[in-house]
Write an enzyme that holds these catalytic residues in place. Sequence first.
Site, PDB file in Angstrom:
ATOM      1  N   ASP A  76       0.627  -1.615  -0.164  1.00 15.73           N
ATOM      2  CA  ASP A  76      -0.397   0.518  -0.248  1.00 15.73           C
ATOM      3  C   ASP A  76       1.137   1.284  -0.014  1.00 15.73           C
ATOM      4  O   ASP A  76       1.559   1.352   0.937  1.00 15.73           O
ATOM      5  CB  ASP A  76      -0.716  -0.364   1.220  1.00 15.73           C
ATOM      6  CG  ASP A  76      -2.127  -1.215   1.402  1.00 15.73           C
ATOM      7  OD1 ASP A  76      -2.153  -1.518  -0.067  1.00 15.73           O
ATOM      8  OD2 ASP A  76      -2.128  -2.227   2.051  1.00 15.73           O
ATOM      9  N   ASP A  78       0.127   5.129   0.046  1.00 14.36           N
ATOM     10  CA  ASP A  78       0.014   5.966   0.853  1.00 14.36           C
ATOM     11  C   ASP A  78       0.613   7.438   0.515  1.00 14.36           C
ATOM     12  O   ASP A  78       1.727   7.595   1.016  1.00 14.36           O
ATOM     13  CB  ASP A  78      -0.803   6.076   2.301  1.00 14.36           C
ATOM     14  CG  ASP A  78      -1.274   4.632   2.090  1.00 14.36           C
ATOM     15  OD1 ASP A  78      -2.378   4.818   1.065  1.00 14.36           O
ATOM     16  OD2 ASP A  78      -1.661   4.348   3.823  1.00 14.36           O
ATOM     17  N   ASP A 166      -1.404   6.738  14.369  1.00 14.61           N
ATOM     18  CA  ASP A 166      -1.559   5.218  15.322  1.00 14.61           C
ATOM     19  C   ASP A 166      -0.134   5.351  16.699  1.00 14.61           C
ATOM     20  O   ASP A 166      -0.087   5.002  16.488  1.00 14.61           O
ATOM     21  CB  ASP A 166      -2.237   4.308  14.813  1.00 14.61           C
ATOM     22  CG  ASP A 166      -1.977   4.035  13.816  1.00 14.61           C
ATOM     23  OD1 ASP A 166      -0.666   4.533  13.211  1.00 14.61           O
ATOM     24  OD2 ASP A 166      -2.271   3.260  12.948  1.00 14.61           O
TER      25      ASP A 166
END
Length: 478
Positions: A76, A78, A166
Amino acid sequence: MLTGFKSLVRKASSIFSSDKEQAYPIIIPRNNHSLSRKSLSPNAVKVLYRLNKAGFEAHLVGGCIRDHLIGMEPKDFDIVTNATPEEVHKTFSNSRLIGRRFRLVHVTFGREIIEVSTFRASSKQDDESATANTSLKGKDSARSAHGIVLRDNVYGSIEEDAERRDFTFNALYYNVKDFSIHDYCGGLKDIEDKKIRIIGNPRERYQEDPVRMLRAIRFAGKLGFDIEEETAAPIKEMAHLLDHIPPARLFEEVLKLLGSGNGVETFALLRQYGLFRYLFPDTDALLNSGWKRSDINPEGFILQGLKNTDDRIQSGKTTAPYFLYAILLWPSVTLRHEEFQAQGIPVTPALHQAASMVLDNQVASTAIPRRFSTPMREIWDMQLRLPKRYGKRALQLLEHPRFRAGFDFLLIRELSGTQLDGLGKWWEAFQFGNEAEQRELIRSIDSRSDSSKSGPKKRRPRRRKSNNKNTVSSQVTE
């Protein structure tokens, strides 16, 4: 694992300060790390350069950098930028705005999607300043009565963006202008220590978004890292907050948790930290009850199903979401099926009622779209149909669109200890046998059925032919 990171540490051994107070960001220049454009998605690089050309700041962030440093293939890619979602959308004709809770842009290149988000600031910080500054750019935040962030569209700087991510290893940024890596929260050190550490106060961060507890478990299962003590401490106590997360969002989280190739380890962690019960309450209650039956060991069956799923994914094969859910709910279906039969309901209707009850209970926790619940029912139904191989039924079942999934499910049952009298082996031979071999297999089942019937076959009494004249006269007489 960690090959890229070891190279980075070897070339820049002084990046970690021995002092308690580390100055951030730590900037790793291109010649001191192994991440290059060749390791990146060409489409992600295109997006980065296009945003830079349009006058915006843009960086790769999080998972793709973390995975490369750990030695895993990044998947991924991003991107974060100081451009607003509307500005990004205007820059790319092949894009669309999505999301309400977290507004961002998907830039599409065929089947590949590059996700672009705007630097976020803390929604808590914005709540505190709301009365003082109502014109804050991008101000759009809201919380539920339980303190969960419902919308998080407060835009800020890259430093603020890093602080609201996070985990520390997800606050790593790659700058395409000079190919440097920026570490804002100590993620490099935690990668070295194989630790999962949340950024900020764990209780506050879990309160903002309880799904972060699931993400901690997912990374622990995926990476083989330990959850840092303070990060782990509140999870059991705060697990109940998952009850306030929309079931549709939890459905997607389950697929990431248990359908990404590390299901066995993740399942154990979910149960260890008391989170599984909020995803699959019926299954968890059954597992805790110790209920077993001669033809099923619930935990053994689930573990075998997850192992098979992990093996498929790790060998590059795909799995269907409905198959994973069918595995996780089958023990509950089996229990309810037994209860309905005890009430005198025939076998097949009892199974259908059991499936409906279990699915109705489950959707309160994790939503299951109809396009998945229907094939789940069909897989379960196949478990009653596959033993019935007489006559033409075997050939008809072989043509059923859910045969292969039902057969794979049957094999998992056998591997987990369910005794089915060689049913899986029979179907294995039947699938790949020629016409003559298939006829012989069916004949063996038919003969077995005949021999199992005790005593001579009863003959029906012959009916006498009636006299038409007598019949007519009697009808007339009457």
